[in-house]
Write a protein that holds these residues in place. Structure first.
Motif, PDB file in Angstrom:
ATOM      1  N   ALA A 191      68.534  80.727  37.173  1.00 60.88           N
ATOM      2  CA  ALA A 191      68.679  79.521  36.510  1.00 60.88           C
ATOM      3  C   ALA A 191      69.893  78.823  36.612  1.00 60.88           C
ATOM      4  CB  ALA A 191      68.204  79.725  34.895  1.00 60.88           C
ATOM      5  N   GLN A 192      69.988  77.548  36.768  1.00 62.04           N
ATOM      6  CA  GLN A 192      71.161  76.849  36.995  1.00 62.04           C
ATOM      7  C   GLN A 192      71.249  75.538  36.337  1.00 62.04           C
ATOM      8  OE1 GLN A 192      71.861  77.816  41.332  1.00 62.04           O
ATOM      9  NE2 GLN A 192      73.950  77.490  40.555  1.00 62.04           N
ATOM     10  N   GLU A 193      72.173  75.118  35.941  1.00 60.91           N
ATOM     11  CA  GLU A 193      72.453  73.686  35.179  1.00 60.91           C
ATOM     12  C   GLU A 193      72.146  72.601  36.283  1.00 60.91           C
ATOM     13  OE1 GLU A 193      75.244  70.950  32.523  1.00 60.91           O
ATOM     14  OE2 GLU A 193      75.776  73.305  32.912  1.00 60.91           O
ATOM     15  N   GLY A 194      71.362  71.628  35.988  1.00 64.26           N
ATOM     16  CA  GLY A 194      71.339  70.589  37.048  1.00 64.26           C
ATOM     17  C   GLY A 194      70.454  70.797  38.268  1.00 64.26           C
ATOM     18  N   ALA A 195      69.885  72.095  38.451  1.00 61.82           N
ATOM     19  CA  ALA A 195      69.184  72.390  39.488  1.00 61.82           C
ATOM     20  C   ALA A 195      67.625  71.837  39.306  1.00 61.82           C
ATOM     21  CB  ALA A 195      69.057  73.885  39.794  1.00 61.82           C
ATOM     22  N   GLU A 196      66.958  71.580  40.470  1.00 66.91           N
ATOM     23  CA  GLU A 196      65.565  71.172  40.572  1.00 66.91           C
ATOM     24  C   GLU A 196      64.809  72.754  40.523  1.00 66.91           C
ATOM     25  OE1 GLU A 196      64.347  68.150  40.165  1.00 66.91           O
ATOM     26  OE2 GLU A 196      66.322  67.166  39.955  1.00 66.91           O
TER      27      GLU A 196
END
Length: 524
Positions: A191-196
Motif C-alpha cells: 500500500a502506498q500513499e497516492g498510488a492507484e
C-alpha cells in the motif's frame, strides 16, 4: 450460609487463585479485540506515550501494539501471532475462543470439577469440533469460484476495491501456486500513499534507479541479478603500500572494468544489486542505457529472480565466459520506473507467475490500515483455496456446537463438563457478532438454533443489518474453513496451557557465577 460453607468456598478460591488470576488476564485481552468482530465491529485506537495514534480493526495489530505485562496474557498474544504467521487471518476469533474456553474452564473448576477432568473434556471437545468443521468444508475446485470474491469481501471488511484486487491477484498466480506451502499471497500486497489501485503480473522493487539519466521504461529486457556488491575486491592499506599489493590491486581494477564491459556487451538492460555499486560502474552502465538499482532487499531480489527466471550471481561469477553467464540472465517483458511512487516495476517475466497488489491510499494515516485489510483478504482467499469454504456469521460454529452436544450424551464422568466449555465457546463468536450489531445475543441465539434445527440447515445465522434469520451462503457471508479450524485448535491449546497452571512463583534473580556462594545462593 453456614460457617463450614464459607470456609469451604474460601479454600476453593485460594486453591484457584492462580487460575482465576490468569483467566482474568486472558479475559482482558479478549475484551480488547472482541468489539471488532463482524460487519458492525468497531475500531480500536492505540496511543503511545508520545501521543502517536494507530486506529485499526485488525485483531493481531491491536494485540501486537497493546501494552501487556501479565505472563498469561503474553502467552495468548503469542498464540494469536502464531495464528497470523500460519494462516494470516482469524486472530480475533482465536483470541475470543480462547478467552471463552478459559473462563468456562475456571467456572467449572470453581463448581468443584477437577481441572484435569476439565482439560480432558476440553481436548476431546476441541478435537470433535475440528473434525466436524473439516467435514463441513466445501472445496474450491476452480480459481474462478465466485465464492472467493465473497471470502475476500468478508475478510476485507467489505472494501469492494480491495476484494477485487486480491481475487485478481489470486487468479494471476493460479490454484497450484496458492496451494504451495512456502507461498503467501499476502506478501504480494503493498500500500502506498497516492498510488492507484493496481494488480499486475510482476514485482515491485522499492528503490529508485541509481541515476536519473537511466531509462524510465524498457521492453523485452534481459535482467542480471547480483547477490553481492558491484565493486572491485578491496585490499588493505598495508597491502597497497607494497609493490606486489599495488600490482594486484591494478589487476583487479582492470578485471572489474572488463566485467562491466562484458555486462554491456551481453545486452543486459536491467541490473539489480544486493549492495553498493562502484562509481565508475554506475557511469559506464548509465552511458550504455542500462537501468541499475542498488541495495535491493534480499526478499525483493528473490521475487525478481523467480519472476524473471534469473539466477543470482556473486561478483566473482562475473568472471565467467559470456556464454556461461548468459544462462544466469532472466527476462522481463516490461520494466517501468514510477518517479511519483519511487519504485521500479518488473513485469511479464519469463519465470514463474508472480502477482503484485498495489493498494492506493489517500493519506499517510490510512496506508497501514489499507495494507492490513488487503493482507487479511489475501490470506483468507489463499486459506479458502487450501482448506475449502464454510458459512460465516457464526452459523457454522452454532451448528458444530449442537453436534458436539450430541457427543456429550455418550460421555461418562466429569470430563463431560470440560466438553461443555467447548460448546459454550463455539457460541461466543456468534454472540459477539450479534452484540456488535446492536441486537440481543441471547434472543438471536435462540432464534438461529431453532431455525437451524427446524429447517435442517447449518448455514443460518443473523443478518446484521435487520436482525432477521438468514442463509449465510445466499448472503455471500463465506469464511475459509482453515481459518476457523486453526483458530479453534490454537484456542484449545492456549486454554489447556493456562488451565494447567496451578501455581505462580516469582523466579529469583539470577546472579553471575562469581557472585554465587558454594551452595549456589547469591552471596550477601
Amino acid at each position: 450460609m453456614s460457617v463450614k460453607q464459607v470456609s469451604n468456598n474460601a479454600e476453593v478460591d485460594e486453591r484457584l487463585t492462580a487460575l482465576i488470576t490468569n483467566a482474568n488476564a486472558i479475559r482482558a485481552i479478549a475484551s480488547a479485540v472482541e468489539g471488532t468482530l463482524g460487519p458492525k465491529g468497531l475500531d480500536t485506537m492505540l496511543v503511545d506515550k508520545f501521543g502517536d495514534v494507530v486506529i485499526t480493526n485488525d485483531g493481531v495489530t491491536i494485540l501486537q501494539l497493546m501494552e501487556v505485562n501479565h505472563p498469561a496474557a503474553r502467552m495468548l498474544i503469542k498464540t494469536a501471532k502464531a495464528q497470523q504467521a500460519e494462516i494470516g487471518d482469524g486472530t480475533t476469533t482465536a483470541t475470543v475462543l480462547a478467552g471463552s474456553l478459559v473462563s468456562e474452564g475456571v467456572e467449572q473448576a470453581h463448581k468443584g470439577v477437577p481441572v484435569s477432568r476439565v482439560i480432558e473434556g476440553l481436548k476431546s471437545g476441541v478435537k470433535s469440533a475440528v473434525d466436524i468443521l473439516a467435514r463441513h468444508a466445501r472445496p474450491v475446485e476452480s480459481i474462478d469460484d465466485p465464492y472467493l470474491n465473497n471470502v475476500a469481501l468478508v475478510a476485507g471488511r467489505e472494501h469492494t476495491d480491495i476484494a477485487d484486487l486480491v481475487v485478481s491477484a489470486a487468479r494471476l498466480v493460479g490454484l497450484e501456486k496458492l496451494k504451495e506451502n512456502g507461498f503467501k499471497l499476502s506478501d504480494s500486497v503493498f500500500a502506498q500513499e497516492g498510488a492507484e489501485n493496481l494488480v499486475f503480473s510482476g514485482v515491485i522493487i522499492n528503490k529508485r534507479p541509481l541515476s536519473e539519466d537511466m531509462p524510465k521504461a524498457l521492453t523485452d529486457a534481459p535482467v542480471l541479478i547480483i547477490d553481492d556488491a558491484l565493486e572491485p575486491e578491496e585490499l588493505s592499506s598495508e597491502a597497497l603500500s607494497t609493490e606486489a599489493g599495488f600490482a594486484w590491486y591494478r589487476e583487479k581494477q582492470q578485471e572489474f572494468l572488463a566485467n562491466i564491459r562484458k555486462i554491456i556487451d551481453m545486452g543486459v538492460r536491467v541490473v539489480l544489486v544486493d549492495r553498493g555499486v562502484e562509481d565508475i560502474a554506475q557511469e559506464m552502465l548509465t552511458d550504455a542505457g542500462i537501468l541499475v538499482v542498488q541495495r535491493v532487499s534480499s526478499r525483493e531480489l528473490k521475487k525478481a529472480a523467480e519472476h524473471t527466471g534469473a539466477r543470482a550471481v556473486k561478483r566473482t561469477g562475473l568472471l565467467r565466459e559470456p556464454a556461461d553467464l548468459n544462462r544466469y540472465l532472466g527476462r522481463a517483458g516490461q520494466v517501468l520506473v514510477d518517479d511519483k511512487l519511487e519504485h521500479v516495476r518488473i513485469m511479464a517475466g519469463q519465470g514463474k507467475p508472480v502477482a503484485t497488489v498495489l493498494v492506493g491510499a489517500a493519506t499517510e494515516e490510512v496506508v497501514g490500515e489499507r495494507e492490513r485489510i488487503a493482507k487479511d483478504a489475501a490470506s483468507a482467499v489463499q486459506a479458502a483455496v487450501k482448506g475449502g469454504l464454510i458459512p460465516g456469521g457464526g452459523a457454522i460454529e452454532l451448528a458444530v456446537a449442537r453436534q458436539v452436544e450430541e457427543v456429550r450424551r455418550d460421555m461418562r464422568g466429569m470430563s463431560a463438563y470440560g466438553l461443555d466449555c467447548v460448546v459454550t465457546a463455539l457460541k461466543r463468536p456468534f454472540a459477539q457478532i450479534v452484540a456488535n450489531a446492536g441486537f440481543n445475543p441471547l434472543e438471536k441465539l435462540g432464534d438461529v438454533i431453532a431455525a437451524q434445527m427446524e429447517q435442517g440447515k447449518d448455514t443460518l445465522s443473523i443478518n446484521c443489518d435487520n436482525g432477521e434469520v438468514a442463509d449465510m451462503w445466499e448472503m455471500g457471508v463465506i469464511d475459509p474453513a482453515l481459518v476457523k479450524i486453526h483458530a479453534l485448535r490454537a484456542a484449545g491449546e492456549i486454554a489447556e496451557a493456562i488451565l494447567r497452571i496451578n501455581t505462580i512463583i516469582k523466579k529469583r534473580e539470577q546472579r553471575p557465577e562469581h557472585m554465587q556462594n558454594e551452595s549456589g545462593e547469591g552471596s550477601w
